[in-house]
Design a protein around this motif. Structure first.
Motif, PDB file in Angstrom:
ATOM      1  N   ARG A 116     -11.306 -44.112  -9.642  1.00  0.00           N
ATOM      2  CA  ARG A 116     -10.740 -42.815  -9.617  1.00  0.00           C
ATOM      3  C   ARG A 116     -12.005 -41.725  -9.493  1.00  0.00           C
ATOM      4  O   ARG A 116     -11.774 -40.830  -8.703  1.00  0.00           O
ATOM      5  N   LYS A 119     -13.079 -41.675  -5.799  1.00  0.00           N
ATOM      6  CA  LYS A 119     -11.949 -40.985  -5.071  1.00  0.00           C
ATOM      7  C   LYS A 119     -12.085 -39.590  -5.362  1.00  0.00           C
ATOM      8  O   LYS A 119     -12.044 -38.901  -4.146  1.00  0.00           O
ATOM      9  N   ILE A 120     -12.285 -39.010  -6.459  1.00  0.00           N
ATOM     10  CA  ILE A 120     -12.319 -37.356  -6.701  1.00  0.00           C
ATOM     11  C   ILE A 120     -13.768 -37.077  -5.906  1.00  0.00           C
ATOM     12  O   ILE A 120     -13.759 -36.106  -5.431  1.00  0.00           O
ATOM     13  N   ASP A 122     -15.248 -38.409  -3.479  1.00  0.00           N
ATOM     14  CA  ASP A 122     -15.074 -38.372  -1.854  1.00  0.00           C
ATOM     15  C   ASP A 122     -14.021 -37.314  -1.382  1.00  0.00           C
ATOM     16  O   ASP A 122     -14.437 -36.615  -0.505  1.00  0.00           O
ATOM     17  N   GLU A 123     -13.073 -36.838  -2.090  1.00  0.00           N
ATOM     18  CA  GLU A 123     -12.414 -35.610  -1.824  1.00  0.00           C
ATOM     19  C   GLU A 123     -13.243 -34.364  -1.958  1.00  0.00           C
ATOM     20  O   GLU A 123     -13.081 -33.640  -0.972  1.00  0.00           O
ATOM     21  N   LEU A 124     -13.962 -34.298  -2.975  1.00  0.00           N
ATOM     22  CA  LEU A 124     -14.716 -33.141  -3.138  1.00  0.00           C
ATOM     23  C   LEU A 124     -15.724 -33.299  -1.943  1.00  0.00           C
ATOM     24  O   LEU A 124     -16.055 -31.800  -1.482  1.00  0.00           O
ATOM     25  N   ASP A 126     -15.416 -34.541   1.102  1.00  0.00           N
ATOM     26  CA  ASP A 126     -14.443 -34.311   2.241  1.00  0.00           C
ATOM     27  C   ASP A 126     -14.287 -32.721   2.340  1.00  0.00           C
ATOM     28  O   ASP A 126     -14.459 -32.247   3.770  1.00  0.00           O
ATOM     29  N   ASP A 127     -14.234 -31.815   1.353  1.00  0.00           N
ATOM     30  CA  ASP A 127     -14.160 -30.533   1.495  1.00  0.00           C
ATOM     31  C   ASP A 127     -15.307 -29.677   1.688  1.00  0.00           C
ATOM     32  O   ASP A 127     -15.832 -28.755   2.373  1.00  0.00           O
TER      33      ASP A 127
END
Length: 396
Positions: A116, A119-120, A122-124, A126-127
């Motif tokens: 997790r 994943k967090i 990677d999402e940060l 990505d932005d």
């Protein structure tokens, strides 16, 4: 009362060309050369205190386990707002509280968070990545550990900017009035959160588990203890990691040869994170202790009842323990650093902070191959507790 001798004003003792906060290590080095114990006036801005400061690795390590240096003030502790948590507790109370928490905050629970956390991250990223430049604190170092600790505790989505303001005032207060109002605000928030948890169906988050957990003898955390533990986990559980990531990235980008070595061999990452913790760790001094009786250290006496700080930043730059301590070297054996403390108050969240730090730095270097520091000036956090900057402008 013992003679205090010279009181060192840390602001005046620092080199006028750079503030104490920008680079406290030359001050700590000069103090170490004079002795292990000093009566100091803390730097401004914000509340200033006169207290005793212990410097050097050997003296600090001994102080962490000295039973005469206690966490509860001899005159009592006003815990009406938040409650008494681990950082204000001494044995046997400390052992009781810690055992109740560690029944639920287990290595297995922490290790299970790794996917997790990735994943967090990677999402940060990505932005962040398409922007080309950003304040790394705002877009990665702050939100990552906050999201993780909120999900771990089962805290619903919160206003990040509001919480950042409250949390920063707790660990780096700029005024006594602002600090007091923030504690009132946090206490109200935590009471409402715990009440919601009690009224809801049982959940699998850590805070719900702490509400339910019972020791073999039937002991449980009281409502005040639950609030205090939630406060400690929520604030301490993310603030240290914010500055582990921020300080670590700043150290890497300020030492291009070390950055290149890590990019070339990511197997060095674990050791690199330990060196980041040693070289410029997130906690500069441990939280207050108090002399339960007169305590002599290196020929000077701390009077009974006096407040005491243990200088973690000084200990980890002690040439008596680490060769060339001002040199940042990711291949160094940094074992023995005290970034997470030592003894019974060793940081409960150290494994989580390490996972978050490794994940963030590995992913950042992979996604941003041209990462460099921007020239914008940094605003350093005030106070002696946390070491870090409010912003870290970078581009890639």
């Amino acid at each position: 009362m013992a003679d205090l001798g010279e009181t060192v004003d840390l602001d005046e003792f620092a080199d006028g060309a750079r503030s104490f906060y920008a680079d406290p290590y030359p001050v700590y080095d000069a103090l170490r050369r004079r002795g292990a114990l000093h009566h100091v006036r803390t730097p401004g801005p914000g509340p200033r205190e006169e207290l005793w400061l212990i410097v050097g690795h050997e003296a600090s390590r001994a102080a962490f386990t000295d039973p005469r240096l206690v966490k509860s003030p001899p005159w009592g502790f006003d815990d009406a707002l938040i409650g008494r948590h681990l950082l204000f507790a001494d044995p046997p109370e400390h052992g009781r509280l810690r055992s109740l928490v560690t029944r639920e905050f287990t290595p297995r629970r922490v290790a299970g968070l790794a996917p997790r956390i990735q994943k967090i991250t990677d999402e940060l990223l990505d932005d962040m990545v398409p922007r080309g430049s950003a304040d790394l604190i705002a877009v990665l170092a702050f939100p990552l550990p906050l999201i993780v600790i909120c999900e771990l505790l089962g805290v619903p989505d919160i206003d990040r900017e509001r919480f950042r303001r409250m949390s920063t005032q707790v660990v780096a207060p700029t005024s006594v009035d602002e600090e007091s109002s923030v504690y009132v605000e946090l206490a109200e928030f935590l009471d409402a959160l715990i009440e919601d948890k009690r009224a809801s169906d049982p959940a699998d988050d850590l805070l719900s588990a702490l509400i339910r957990t019972t020791a073999e003898d039937g002991d449980r955390l009281s409502p005040d203890e639950l609030r205090a533990m939630a406060f400690l986990l929520l604030v301490a559980g993310h603030e240290t990691t914010v500055n582990l990531i921020g300080n670590g990235v700043r150290a890497l980008l300020s030492h291009p040869e070390q950055l290149a070595a890590l990019r070339a061999d990511m197997s060095l990452l674990d050791g690199a994170v330990e060196e980041m913790l040693r070289y410029d760790g997130p906690v500069e001094t441990a939280t207050h202790r108090f002399a339960a009786e007169p305590v002599e250290i290196d020929g000077r006496v701390i009077p009974a009842g006096a407040p005491v700080l243990i200088g973690i930043g000084s200990a980890d730059r002690d040439p008596g323990r680490f060769a060339e301590p001002d040199r940042f070297d990711i291949r160094r054996d940094a074992r023995g650093h005290m970034a997470f403390g030592h003894g019974i108050h060793f940081c409960l969240g150290a494994p989580l902070a390490r996972i978050e730090g490794r994940t963030a730095i590995r992913s950042l270097l992979t996604r941003c191959p041209g990462l460099t520091l921007s020239d914008a000036p940094n605003a350093w956090l005030p106070g002696l507790l946390m070491r870090g900057t409010r912003t870290l402008p970078v581009h890639w």
